[in-house]
Design an enzyme around this catalytic site. Structure first.
Site, PDB file in Angstrom:
ATOM      1  N   PHE B 113       7.267  42.334 -77.223  1.00 16.41           N
ATOM      2  CA  PHE B 113       5.858  42.516 -76.886  1.00 16.41           C
ATOM      3  C   PHE B 113       5.769  43.159 -75.512  1.00 16.41           C
ATOM      4  O   PHE B 113       6.735  43.133 -74.743  1.00 16.41           O
ATOM      5  CB  PHE B 113       5.157  41.156 -76.902  1.00 16.41           C
ATOM      6  CG  PHE B 113       4.003  41.089 -77.877  1.00 16.41           C
ATOM      7  CD1 PHE B 113       4.158  41.493 -79.188  1.00 16.41           C
ATOM      8  CD2 PHE B 113       2.764  40.609 -77.472  1.00 16.41           C
ATOM      9  CE1 PHE B 113       3.091  41.426 -80.086  1.00 16.41           C
ATOM     10  CE2 PHE B 113       1.688  40.531 -78.357  1.00 16.41           C
ATOM     11  CZ  PHE B 113       1.854  40.940 -79.661  1.00 16.41           C
ATOM     12  N   GLN B 226      -9.370  42.519 -69.003  1.00 14.54           N
ATOM     13  CA  GLN B 226      -8.316  43.284 -69.681  1.00 14.54           C
ATOM     14  C   GLN B 226      -8.891  44.249 -70.713  1.00 14.54           C
ATOM     15  O   GLN B 226      -9.755  43.894 -71.506  1.00 14.54           O
ATOM     16  CB  GLN B 226      -7.354  42.330 -70.382  1.00 14.54           C
ATOM     17  CG  GLN B 226      -6.234  43.072 -71.111  1.00 14.54           C
ATOM     18  CD  GLN B 226      -5.077  42.160 -71.468  1.00 14.54           C
ATOM     19  OE1 GLN B 226      -5.132  41.427 -72.446  1.00 14.54           O
ATOM     20  NE2 GLN B 226      -4.031  42.182 -70.659  1.00 14.54           N
ATOM     21  N   HIS B 228      -7.646  46.497 -73.848  1.00  9.31           N
ATOM     22  CA  HIS B 228      -6.512  46.596 -74.777  1.00  9.31           C
ATOM     23  C   HIS B 228      -6.297  48.059 -75.127  1.00  9.31           C
ATOM     24  O   HIS B 228      -7.250  48.774 -75.417  1.00  9.31           O
ATOM     25  CB  HIS B 228      -6.799  45.776 -76.043  1.00  9.31           C
ATOM     26  CG  HIS B 228      -5.574  45.502 -76.854  1.00  9.31           C
ATOM     27  ND1 HIS B 228      -4.942  46.483 -77.596  1.00  9.31           N
ATOM     28  CD2 HIS B 228      -4.855  44.371 -77.031  1.00  9.31           C
ATOM     29  CE1 HIS B 228      -3.882  45.944 -78.187  1.00  9.31           C
ATOM     30  NE2 HIS B 228      -3.807  44.661 -77.871  1.00  9.31           N
ATOM     31  N   LEU B 238      -9.513  45.462 -83.197  1.00 20.38           N
ATOM     32  CA  LEU B 238      -8.185  45.379 -82.590  1.00 20.38           C
ATOM     33  C   LEU B 238      -7.069  45.856 -83.521  1.00 20.38           C
ATOM     34  O   LEU B 238      -6.999  45.486 -84.682  1.00 20.38           O
ATOM     35  CB  LEU B 238      -7.919  43.926 -82.198  1.00 20.38           C
ATOM     36  CG  LEU B 238      -6.541  43.627 -81.580  1.00 20.38           C
ATOM     37  CD1 LEU B 238      -6.385  44.319 -80.240  1.00 20.38           C
ATOM     38  CD2 LEU B 238      -6.352  42.119 -81.419  1.00 20.38           C
ATOM     39  N   GLU B 241      -0.947  44.608 -80.529  1.00 20.63           N
ATOM     40  CA  GLU B 241       0.204  45.095 -79.775  1.00 20.63           C
ATOM     41  C   GLU B 241       1.470  45.025 -80.631  1.00 20.63           C
ATOM     42  O   GLU B 241       2.458  45.710 -80.379  1.00 20.63           O
ATOM     43  CB  GLU B 241       0.369  44.229 -78.519  1.00 20.63           C
ATOM     44  CG  GLU B 241       1.367  44.746 -77.533  1.00 20.63           C
ATOM     45  CD  GLU B 241       1.153  44.122 -76.153  1.00 20.63           C
ATOM     46  OE1 GLU B 241       0.124  44.437 -75.534  1.00 20.63           O
ATOM     47  OE2 GLU B 241       1.997  43.338 -75.714  1.00 20.63           O
ATOM     48  N   ARG B 272      -0.277  45.787 -70.528  1.00 26.86           N
ATOM     49  CA  ARG B 272      -1.461  46.392 -71.144  1.00 26.86           C
ATOM     50  C   ARG B 272      -2.294  47.228 -70.179  1.00 26.86           C
ATOM     51  O   ARG B 272      -2.827  48.273 -70.551  1.00 26.86           O
ATOM     52  CB  ARG B 272      -2.343  45.298 -71.740  1.00 26.86           C
ATOM     53  CG  ARG B 272      -1.769  44.756 -73.011  1.00 26.86           C
ATOM     54  CD  ARG B 272      -2.620  43.648 -73.576  1.00 26.86           C
ATOM     55  NE  ARG B 272      -2.036  43.161 -74.815  1.00 26.86           N
ATOM     56  CZ  ARG B 272      -2.429  42.058 -75.434  1.00 26.86           C
ATOM     57  NH1 ARG B 272      -3.404  41.337 -74.935  1.00 26.86           N
ATOM     58  NH2 ARG B 272      -1.853  41.682 -76.562  1.00 26.86           N
ATOM     59  N   HIS B 337     -10.867  43.453 -73.880  1.00 23.43           N
ATOM     60  CA  HIS B 337     -10.151  42.580 -74.802  1.00 23.43           C
ATOM     61  C   HIS B 337     -10.086  41.135 -74.336  1.00 23.43           C
ATOM     62  O   HIS B 337     -10.132  40.220 -75.150  1.00 23.43           O
ATOM     63  CB  HIS B 337      -8.723  43.106 -74.990  1.00 23.43           C
ATOM     64  CG  HIS B 337      -7.900  42.324 -75.962  1.00 23.43           C
ATOM     65  ND1 HIS B 337      -8.288  42.151 -77.275  1.00 23.43           N
ATOM     66  CD2 HIS B 337      -6.725  41.661 -75.827  1.00 23.43           C
ATOM     67  CE1 HIS B 337      -7.370  41.419 -77.903  1.00 23.43           C
ATOM     68  NE2 HIS B 337      -6.418  41.099 -77.058  1.00 23.43           N
ATOM     69  N   ARG B 372      -3.096  39.831 -68.201  1.00 24.22           N
ATOM     70  CA  ARG B 372      -2.421  38.929 -69.115  1.00 24.22           C
ATOM     71  C   ARG B 372      -1.408  39.674 -69.975  1.00 24.22           C
ATOM     72  O   ARG B 372      -1.662  40.800 -70.399  1.00 24.22           O
ATOM     73  CB  ARG B 372      -3.452  38.257 -70.034  1.00 24.22           C
ATOM     74  CG  ARG B 372      -2.852  37.384 -71.101  1.00 24.22           C
ATOM     75  CD  ARG B 372      -3.915  36.673 -71.904  1.00 24.22           C
ATOM     76  NE  ARG B 372      -4.664  37.535 -72.807  1.00 24.22           N
ATOM     77  CZ  ARG B 372      -4.197  37.974 -73.968  1.00 24.22           C
ATOM     78  NH1 ARG B 372      -2.986  37.676 -74.369  1.00 24.22           N
ATOM     79  NH2 ARG B 372      -4.960  38.738 -74.743  1.00 24.22           N
TER      80      ARG B 372
END
Lengths: 318, 557
Positions: B113, B226, B228, B238, B241, B272, B337, B372
């Site tokens: 990730f 954040q 995304h 969405l 990721e 991100r 996000h 994050r």
């Protein structure tokens, strides 16, 4: 993008204002991409703020916006307005069926649906041999395949709404409830596992008529009717003597024995003493020569009919 | 008057995990949510949840990645705690029945990730949130926790800095109730819908954070929002990721994998904030598509892998994006996000008001700092949800029954009546639309004093309009227009805090990027923002960051 005028005919009901529901028509400009939910949001924000419906994720995963669209239960966010318009010439939007009361417009009280889910001990029963340890149960993706598909259920209620059996049999727990139970029956970790099956007869396991609406209306492709079939096989193999199981057994015996359907025996073996309730009808049919014979001659190539059983068993095991 | 030891606002993963814990500790606990629990936004999480399970990995590596990802703004004691507890927390979910994807040998599978130096993200295909939310709700049923479904909390009741409970609308009847509680746990999620371009559900409106703010609780680090990198162009649904974790490429209109210019090592799997800025730069410099998106290429993964690991992504792309990722490129763009900031809490979820706790996205512990990492939010919810539940139960056991001031209920009922009875005015939906675009255009991925000042003025004007807002529906029963109106009120308060905090922070850190101050400035700004409500608007102060073992250094991927 090309736009067109769509006609929305929407069920309206606010018990605070009137005891009677009515239908109201709205015109909405739609393009090729717009969903029914997009259009409902437009109506609410541009034309009539009192229009009431549930919605949240707008991406087909939260299950809030289930409603009847052109008479079938669907998620509004996963239904394209243009397709409905093309197929039906209007977009008729109504609250889901089989749940009452209707709270307001398109929102129904889903309590009935949830109470049915709760009838089936809807959680993993596992008296943790590994409890307190930082060790997972070892399971393969293959072992998880069935529970995984069933766990795709988002509890939107579409299957329950459109369930034909539920209309007539309020004891039938419904497709989502049985799918949820099968999710645990098929989970190798569940300690009750197949022991959950004997309780299912009381929950209407044999009431499903296999109409397949729960399959066609499920927005997550959960296929509850397949779970119901699987549970019936387990129940049957465990010696279920319920009327539904007897019907299946009699059907099987008849085809195995004669290659034909012996309607009289099918009836007798399924109904047993409860046939007495139909006694006058039976007498009438017999006296007028309409009753089918108890004896059916086997077809010439009976072995071929029997081999079908081997074939289907083999296919199922695969 | 409804009375409980503990009332939890929000029924996502954090709220329900807190409820299970408090119930097991013997507290009389109830959950209150504006949605049925299974409709909660946690359900939408896709990619996964992080834990160092492998022998080659360690909680220290996980913690370091998290701290680095946070651009050194995370409190390191909290990060340590979360990363140490992660394996236990995830195994517990497996024991409860969560259907995680597995390896050949039957262990929990893990995928790479963004911003992580090791493949440590456990997952259930690309529907991890749904699987976990379902599982945890099953446990709530098993434990017999009472849930007030479709109740909308409108205000926290705090007197003498002690929490007394809250007021809430029972949506079906429209009745306003006072709910007395020794402890309240806020777990009502983030504030995504302050922005018009967001992956968040339509109901993720920051109610819990705003309620705390209105009750005088300072809000921490709200400028850190954040964005995304991969959301479907237009709908902003969405695309996990996980799509990049499984090997997806990002390409611009020249066909280049442009991330090589921005993060030569980690490429598409940089943190991100970095990927989102890279995309926005490509688009602004004319190398995007239709000036609004770049492409995500999954074709080389092949149909089998896409079906096994990314089935939801394929479905979403086909249905909402009109492209099949097996054969086509997916047009994606950055969108809001996650809310890194929120109600400040200690390691046990306690907020700066006695009897008040918070967990999950609505809290700021802070484990995410300025940015994050993917896979850390689900972890945050279950680790800190549990801790908040335990601490609140302990507190409720000791605390004597507090009085609930009748005036609080009377005033709230009056406020809502006034709203309902207003015959004309501005529609909340119009205010919301204007607010959303202001926030995305002026308080978005790239920020500048000039733009922020305009946003501040715009929001002030919208707040004035809101004093004359009209619900346009005076029915009490199931009045969703009333709920939307109250949500817009909350969103306006939070927008004001985000802007004020962003204006004051004259540096760039994590997701907060100032074109006029493009460098991180540890001498002046290695500190958390606190914004407290005053009659003149948010008043800012600062508190230090807890640093245990990782000294700030330059961040590169």
């Amino acid at each position: 993008m090309k736009t067109q005028e769509a006609v929305f005919r929407i069920f309206r009901f606010n018990p605070e204002l009137s005891e009677k529901p009515h239908y109201q028509t709205f015109q909405v400009k739609i393009d090729n991409r717009m969903t029914v939910l997009d259009a409902l949001e437009d109506i609410k924000h541009e034309q009539d703020a009192t229009l009431t419906f549930r919605r949240s994720c707008r991406s087909g995963i939260c299950g809030s916006c289930a409603m009847k669209i052109n008479r079938l239960a669907k998620l509004a966010c996963k239904t394209r307005a243009k397709t409905e318009m093309d197929n039906h010439g209007e977009i008729l939007v109504e609250p889901m069926e089989n749940m009452s009361p209707i709270l307001r417009d398109l929102t129904v009280d889903m309590g009935e649906f949830w109470r049915e889910i709760d009838r089936g001990t809807p959680w993993l029963v596992w008296e943790e041999t590994l409890a307190g340890t930082i060790k997972e149960n070892l399971l393969t993706n293959q072992q998880q395949r069935v529970p995984d598909t069933l766990a795709n259920c988002i509890m939107c209620g579409c299957c329950f709404s459109d369930c034909v059996s539920r209309v007539f049999d309020k004891n039938f727990t419904g497709p989502a409830s049985l799918a949820k139970i099968h999710r645990f029956v098929a989970d190798p970790r569940d300690e009750v596992g197949e022991k959950r099956v004997p309780t299912l007869v009381e929950m209407g396991l044999w009431s499903c008529t296999h109409c397949y609406f729960c399959w066609s209306q499920c927005p997550r492709d959960v296929r509850p009717v397949a779970a119901i079939s699987a549970l019936r096989i387990l129940s049957f193999n465990a010696g279920d003597t319920n009327q539904g199981a007897r019907h299946v057994r009699a059907f099987m015996n008849s085809v195995k024995g004669t290659g034909m359907l012996n309607e009289a025996r099918l009836y007798l073996e399924t109904m047993r003493w409860t046939m007495l309730r139909d006694l006058d009808l039976i007498v009438k049919m017999a006296t007028r020569g309409k009753a089918p014979s108890l004896f059916v001659r086997p077809i010439p190539k009976i072995e071929e009919a029997r081999s079908l059983f081997q074939l289907t068993r083999g296919a199922r095991q695969k | 008057m409804i009375k409980h030891d503990i009332v939890i606002v929000g029924a996502g993963l954090a709220g329900l995990r807190a409820a299970i814990e408090a119930k097991e500790k013997g507290a009389d606990v109830a959950v209150l949510s504006k949605l049925h629990p299974v409709r909660s936004h946690s359900d939408q999480a896709q990619g996964g949840i992080n834990a160092s399970l492998s022998e080659d990995d360690s909680w220290e590596k996980h913690a370091f990645d998290t701290v680095k990802g946070s651009d050194y703004l995370a409190d390191q004691d909290a990060v340590e705690l979360m990363c140490k507890d992660a394996p236990r927390a995830i195994i517990e979910l497996e024991h409860w029945g969560a259907l995680f994807s597995r390896t050949e040998t039957g262990r929990l599978a893990q995928r790479p990730f963004g911003g992580a130096g090791f493949p440590r993200t456990c997952f259930a295909a690309d529907k991890t949130g749904h699987v976990l939310q379902t599982t945890i709700f099953e446990q709530v049923k098993k434990n017999g926790v009472h849930v007030y479904e479709e109740w909308f909390a409108t205000s926290l009741v705090v007197e003498d800095n002690v929490c007394r409970g809250l007021t809430a609308i029972e949506i079906v009847t429209g009745e306003v109730h006072g709910v007395q509680a020794k402890a309240v746990i806020l777990a009502a999620g983030g504030a995504g819908r302050v922005y018009n371009r967001t992956t968040n559900s339509l109901t993720t409106t920051g109610d819990g954070i705003a309620m705390a703010y209105n009750a005088g609780v300072p809000l921490e680090d709200m400028e850190f929002v954040q964005f995304h990198p991969t959301t479907l162009c237009g709908s902003n649904i969405l695309i996990s990721e996980a799509a990049r974790g499984e090997g997806g490429y990002l390409v611009n209109s020249l066909g280049e994998r442009f991330m090589k210019k921005y993060a030569p090592d980690r490429m598409e799997l940089a943190a991100r904030d970095i990927v989102a800025r890279a995309e926005e730069t490509e688009i602004r410099e004319g190398r995007g598509f239709e000036d609004e998106c770049v492409h995500l290429d999954l074709r080389h993964l092949g149909e089998a892998k896409i079906n096994e690991r990314l089935p939801t992504i394929r479905e979403l792309a086909v249905y909402f994006g009109g492209v099949d990722p097996v054969e086509e490129l997916i047009p994606v763009q950055p969108a809001q996000h996650y809310t890194m900031g929120g109600v400040p809490t200690g390691l046990d979820g306690a907020a700066p008001v006695e009897g008040l706790y918070a967990a999950g996205e609505c809290a700021c512990v802070s484990v995410h700092g300025a940015n994050r990492l993917g896979g850390n939010s689900l972890l945050d919810t279950i680790v800190f949800g549990k801790r908040a539940g335990a601490k609140a139960a302990e507190y409720a056991k000791e605390a004597s029954v507090v009085s609930f001031p009748d005036i609080a209920l009377k005033e709230e009922t009056q406020r809502i009546e006034t709203l309902l009875n207003r015959k004309e005015g501005v529609k909340a939906s119009e205010i919301k639309k204007a607010l959303g675009s202001t926030m995305f255009d002026k308080v978005g991925i790239f920020r500048h004093k000039r733009e922020l000042e305009i946003a501040k003025r715009n929001v002030a004007a919208l707040k004035r309009q809101f004093t004359n807002v009209c619900v346009m529906d005076s029915s009490r029963r199931f009045n969703t227009s009333l709920i939307e109106t109250l949500e817009v009120g909350f969103a306006l308060d939070l927008a004001e805090v985000i802007i004020a905090s962003a204006l004051a922070r004259r540096e760039s850190r994590g997701a907060h990027y100032r074109l006029d101050y493009p460098k991180r400035d540890d001498t002046k700004w290695l500190k958390h923002t606190l914004a407290v409500r005053t009659a003149e608007g948010p008043k800012l102060s600062y508190k230090p960051v807890t640093i245990t073992r990782w000294q700030p250094e330059e961040r590169g991927y």
